[in-house]
Design an enzyme around this catalytic site. Structure first.
Site, PDB file in Angstrom:
ATOM      1  N   GLY A 108      42.637 -29.581  68.144  1.00  0.00           N
ATOM      2  CA  GLY A 108      42.168 -29.008  66.982  1.00  0.00           C
ATOM      3  C   GLY A 108      41.778 -27.722  67.146  1.00  0.00           C
ATOM      4  N   GLY A 156      41.948 -25.685  69.753  1.00  0.00           N
ATOM      5  CA  GLY A 156      43.287 -24.973  70.356  1.00  0.00           C
ATOM      6  C   GLY A 156      44.040 -24.321  69.721  1.00  0.00           C
ATOM      7  N   LEU A 180      48.357 -34.278  63.398  1.00  0.00           N
ATOM      8  CA  LEU A 180      49.184 -33.259  62.518  1.00  0.00           C
ATOM      9  C   LEU A 180      48.638 -32.905  61.492  1.00  0.00           C
ATOM     10  CD1 LEU A 180      52.551 -35.255  62.542  1.00  0.00           C
ATOM     11  CD2 LEU A 180      51.968 -33.556  64.283  1.00  0.00           C
ATOM     12  N   ASN A 181      47.193 -33.581  60.839  1.00  0.00           N
ATOM     13  CA  ASN A 181      46.836 -32.875  60.003  1.00  0.00           C
ATOM     14  C   ASN A 181      45.951 -31.715  59.761  1.00  0.00           C
ATOM     15  OD1 ASN A 181      44.575 -33.951  61.427  1.00  0.00           O
ATOM     16  ND2 ASN A 181      43.331 -34.154  59.317  1.00  0.00           N
ATOM     17  N   ALA A 209      34.546 -32.650  80.886  1.00  0.00           N
ATOM     18  CA  ALA A 209      35.584 -31.628  81.192  1.00  0.00           C
ATOM     19  C   ALA A 209      34.522 -30.301  80.807  1.00  0.00           C
ATOM     20  CB  ALA A 209      36.729 -31.643  80.360  1.00  0.00           C
ATOM     21  N   CYS A 253      20.517 -57.317  75.473  1.00  0.00           N
ATOM     22  CA  CYS A 253      20.206 -58.475  74.760  1.00  0.00           C
ATOM     23  C   CYS A 253      20.493 -58.278  73.196  1.00  0.00           C
ATOM     24  CB  CYS A 253      18.659 -59.029  74.874  1.00  0.00           C
ATOM     25  SG  CYS A 253      17.393 -57.812  74.479  1.00  0.00           S
TER      26      CYS A 253
END
Lengths: 373, 650
Positions: free
Chosen positions: B22, B24, B52-53, B116, B168
């Site tokens: 995104g 990048g 793709l959006n 990373a 729990c």
């Protein structure tokens, strides 16, 4: 019938989709007999509503592609986006960034207006893909953009409208929900804004301009109400926006002390270009003495200390010949976000100016309107 | 400003981009337009439809291809003459070592995970290359600059730990939908379809062990010749019916809680198994196993719809049936994957049935998928803005304009009129183990904990090392690498299974261990402190790492008590000033700035996924803590995390 019209203009499709066709038929029939409405107009409206109901659910493809953003603004907002019509005039770095953003977001249609012929230089200024073999002879900037943008998202209808922005009449703008002008003269800005305001439905008006490493956005949503959640409660907010002409007529001395200097500087340069009959951005360092003279006059007229508009800032704004791509990305991003907010009804829209200067890195909202909001 | 000085700095620069997603895509575009001519880009991912959006360099036809390579080709179409070098690889691969990093003038991160980011931070420190770091979630984003010795490193401030829940709460007393999701995904799904040898808490908590424990050994196994429908119903009745009844016997648990309602399949579904087998099989017989879907065989279309208890039960049984009939080979080795439709359907339905049993609101598959998959909310505009800001910082770094470095927050709601808020970067944290060689302290039971626990839970998980080497004085206890001799490998493997005090060179209270990562060129010392007992719920690792304190912890606590004040300061932040931009109003930390003088910090909504959006300052931490308080949740805090948070939790 007025209620229906409200739906139409307010973009509240959520309600319309809950009724089926037969309901509408019946409704139309009743209303028609009561109010004598021209049948043509009627048909037009009906078609619109019909379209509204057809797009009731997002398609599987839409859901898959828009998944991540639906998680931000919801399905209803996405549906409203996909039914909105946006007009953009003046395709420079910032507005092309903006176009990319709203095409990716999935607006219904985007209409582009910029008749300049594509040149090597113009091509170099943006990220749109040149046609094969670099054969752009005879193509306008709008046509080139249109081809590239279509490719970004096939679900958005992108088209070109030829002609000078200043000659489009009010009826023309009626077709749109949002009008954006980039790098536009003071006179045209005022007149397009005024035409949008004349229309019976709300057409949101935005103007955006980047010079050097600075950018300005102006927003006019006229009367805008939206809902927001505060402490679990939903409250309705109402905003009243002034027109561009009204906003810049607000006397400078009545503005807050800490007003962004960029606001004043942009007004000086805008006025300078108007007086000199220049196109926006047609300035150079050689103009500095005359711009300074104008600054003095305006500051005196407004009783503002000239130090509010530093020489260094004016020089940067008039000397630059090209836009600065990172700033275009930033300002085009903010503008995209604002238009999405206004169409979807989600989030606080900014009122009514936004300024960004890469020198200090601040992105500031200023409310410049006469009186209370 | 946009002119000559910039261009000269930009033209000769060689930059490394990590991530072609995104941020990048936007970043690569803006770098190319701004005049950068030598860009290297690393990304291990391939393109997916949901990219793709916003990842506008990619098209439908590119799905499945390398992000780095497609991004390069797309940008070269409008900037044919620049050099872009793509790597379809993991930035943690050994080829990207310190020497590799040294060739760059600046590194620009557009990553989506903490691991990373930490790795790149260390390589940047080791190679002395400045790092511009970024992150976005929805409308929020941030850009920070990390230059060794001048500003803090990425790890100088604590990062909010990924949220974990007490065992729990998950196994017996869920109160929120997310608890049901964790149960369905990490316990039930793992039990039925995952590795059978893995530890699993699904049944262990039933107090009345005598009757069930022997049973539970094989209750999840499909019996020989058992019809898959019958098997599904047996599992259903066991986990949603029987187990709840068992739990209800423990009256103490429900004194101050709403009692759950056992759910049996016969109460929800007609006695005969739903549907006709023949039909269903025909419907789903086509295509590859990955397209098998319970929703489509049941005719459920919209993932946004809320299913009834009955629909959820049908999906549950159908998904289970499909796993056993269509994907039998994978059973025993499946892990939950948000892109695995059938797995998402199973987890959604199981979580919803459990939620119904506990009186928790049900959710749609779309929502459940988001929670189960930790899906990050993402829009194109924020990424575009952040990419623009990264380039601005990168240019300052190239010009060595240290005074102008800023970290910038992109906010959803304006704070002090600002949507984009620049803040002066912090100085390096003197007690940061990553950039300041500060020794750490580890409390551990040296007679019980094995070297393996230490390697997994501390060295890998907490210190984020991938190729560690562990030494006690000059004695090597453990090492990873391709070039080891056979006997060394065997030796280290044997060491892993020994408790610390019984290692060839025994590790006991007072021992100082040296842990080193040769790839990251990071070395730190750990003082071992023996401790007998650990709290199972609060310290589930059975060890506590400390000694690394966030620089601002003390100040922050004060601030919270007294409210913001702009006197005694430790950080300077430029704010609007009357007449001149040089005046700086001094503040303590960005939290105050974010909060404004009187506003509550909740005005700034920076509550986001810590993995993606790890705000360096205190803004996020505080917001997180507030949330946690209101939810009465217990957050297990990493030993190394800041005191402030620790204090407020419990």
């Amino acid at each position: 019938f007025s209620k229906l019209q409200n739906w139409d203009s307010g973009g509240i499709y959520k309600q319309t989709r809950e009724y089926n066709f037969s309901y509408f038929d019946e409704l139309m029939h009743k209303r028609k007999s009561r109010i004598h409405y021209s049948s043509a107009k009627f048909l037009q409206l009906f078609c619109h509503l019909r379209m509204g109901t057809e797009g009731e659910q997002l398609t599987e493809q839409e859901t898959a592609i828009y998944d991540r953003q639906i998680r931000v603004w919801g399905v209803d907002a996405q549906r409203r986006l996909s039914k909105s019509n946006v007009f953009v005039s003046g395709l420079r770095g910032t507005s092309v960034e903006f176009c990319k953003n709203i095409v990716l977001a999935g607006v219904g249609s985007l209409t582009l207006n910029d008749d300049r012929l594509v040149t090597e230089d113009l091509l170099f200024a943006n990220f749109l893909t040149p046609p094969a073999e670099n054969d752009f002879r005879g193509k306008s900037v709008a046509e080139l953009c249109c081809d590239s943008l279509k490719d970004f998202n096939p679900m958005v209808s992108v088209s070109v409208e030829k002609g000078a922005l200043s000659i489009f009449d009010a009826d023309f703008f009626q077709k749109f929900d949002v009008v954006v002008v980039n790098c536009c003269s003071l006179l045209t800005k005022k007149s397009v804004n005024a035409k949008c305001r004349k229309l019976p439905k709300r057409v949101a008006f935005y103007s955006v301009e980047c010079r050097d490493s600075c950018g300005e956005i102006f927003v006019d949503l006229q009367n805008y109400s939206y809902c927001k959640k505060k402490n679990e409660e939903t409250i309705e907010c109402k905003l009243h926006y002034p027109s561009f002409e009204e906003a810049i007529a607000v006397p400078w001395r009545s503005l807050p002390k800490r007003m962004s200097k960029l606001y004043y500087a942009m007004r000086v340069i805008e006025r300078f270009e108007e007086l000199e009959g220049r196109n926006p951005g047609e300035t150079s360092v050689d103009d500095l003495p005359n711009v300074q003279k104008l600054r003095k006059e305006l500051c005196e007229a407004h009783s503002l200390n000239e130090s509010q508009i530093p020489d260094s800032l004016l020089r940067r704004l008039i000397a630059s010949i090209s836009e600065f791509p990172p700033v275009c990305a930033i300002v085009g991003g903010i503008l995209g976000q604002e238009v999405i907010k206004a169409i979807s009804g989600k989030g606080d829209p900014l009122k009514n100016f936004f300024f960004f200067d890469a020198m200090d890195g601040k992105g500031i909202i200023e409310d410049i309107s006469n009186g209370k909001s | 400003m946009a002119s000559e000085e910039h261009l000269s700095a930009i033209k000769g620069a060689k930059v490394l981009m990590v991530g072609a997603g995104g941020i990048g895509c936007e970043l690569l575009k803006t770098l190319a337009l701004s005049g950068f001519e030598d860009i290297h880009i690393i990304d291990m991912d391939t393109i997916e439809v949901s990219n793709l959006n916003r990842q506008f360099l990619f098209r439908q036809k590119h799905v499945g291809q390398s992000k780095a390579k497609v991004a390069r080709d797309a940008v070269l179409r409008f900037r044919p003459h620049i050099k872009i070098t793509p790597y379809h690889a993991n930035v943690k691969d050994p080829e990207f070592n310190v020497d590799f990093f040294k060739q760059f003038n600046v590194v620009l991160n557009g990553l989506d995970n903490l691991d990373a980011r930490r790795h790149v931070n260390r390589l940047c420190l080791a190679s002395g290359v400045p790092l511009v770091e970024s992150g976005t979630t929805g409308f929020l984003g941030q850009v920070t600059v990390h230059v060794k010795g001048k500003t803090e490193c990425y790890e100088c401030q604590s990062k909010p730990a990924p949220k974990t829940y007490p065992v729990c709460t998950i196994t017996s007393t869920p109160t929120k939908f997310v608890h049901c999701i964790v149960w369905a995904k990490d316990l039930l799904f793992a039990k039925l379809f995952g590795n059978k040898n893995q530890e699993n808490d699904l049944n262990v908590r039933s107090t009345d062990a005598s009757s069930s424990s022997e049973h539970s050994e094989d209750v999840f196994e499909r019996r020989a010749a058992e019809d898959v429908e019958q098997y599904g119903r047996r599992i259903y009745d066991h986990v949603f019916g029987y187990n709840i009844e068992v739990a209800l016997r423990n009256e103490e648990t429900w004194k101050n809680r709403n009692k759950p309602r056992p759910v049996y399949s016969k109460d929800v579904l007609p006695p005969k198994p739903v549907g006709q087998n023949g039909n269903k099989d025909k419907a789903s017989n086509t295509g590859d196993p990955s397209s098998v879907s319970a929703m489509s065989s049941l005719g459920l279309k919209n993932p946004q719809d809320l299913w009834s208890l009955r629909e959820n039960s049908e999906v549950f049984l159908e998904a289970l049936r499909l796993f056993f009939s269509k994907r039998e080979k994978e059973i025993g080795q499946l892990g939950f994957d948000k892109d695995d439709q059938l797995a998402v359907e199973f987890v959604t339905s199981a979580a919803n049935i459990r939620a119904a049993s506990f009186g928790i609101p049900l959710h749609s598959l779309f929502e459940a998928k988001g929670i189960a998959g930790n899906i990050v909310h993402a829009v194109a505009t924020t990424n575009a803005i952040i990419a623009g800001l990264i380039v601005l910082e990168a240019i300052k770094v190239l010009q060595n304009d240290v005074k102008s470095y800023r970290m910038t927050y992109c906010l959803e709601h304006p704070s002090r009129k600002m949507l984009l808020m620049p803040v002066e970067p912090f100085e390096p944290n003197k007690s940061c183990y990553v950039c300041s060689e500060t020794p750490l302290t580890l409390e551990i039971n040296t007679h019980r904990s094995k070297l393996r626990d230490f390697v997994d839970k501390i060295v890998k998980e907490k210190l984020g090392m991938s190729l560690p080497l562990i030494m006690h004085g000059v004695a090597l206890l453990y090492e990873v690498g391709d070039d080891l001799e056979e006997d060394e490998v065997a030796n280290y493997a044997a060491n892993l299974d020994k408790v610390l005090s019984e290692l060839p060179s025994p590790v006991t209270g007072g021992t100082i261990l040296t842990v080193e990562d040769l790839q990251q060129e990071l070395k730190c010392s750990i003082n071992i402190k023996h401790r007998e007992e650990f709290d199972e719920e609060k310290e589930p690792d059975g060890m506590v790492l400390s000694g690394w304190t966030p620089a601002l912890a003390a100040e922050k606590t004060k601030t919270l008590d007294n409210g913001p004040s702009s006197s005694n300061a430790s950080q300077t932040v430029p704010l609007e000033s009357e007449d001149n931009d040089e005046i700086e109003i001094i503040l303590k930390d960005p939290e105050i700035l974010a909060a404004g003088k009187k506003r509550k910090s909740s005005d700034v909504s920076v509550a986001v996924d810590p993995e993606i959006f790890s705000v360096t300052g205190a803004m996020l931490t505080k917001k997180k803590v507030e949330e946690d308080d209101s939810n009465n949740d217990i957050v297990m805090v990493d030993g190394k995390l800041d005191l402030n948070k620790k204090k407020r939790v419990q």
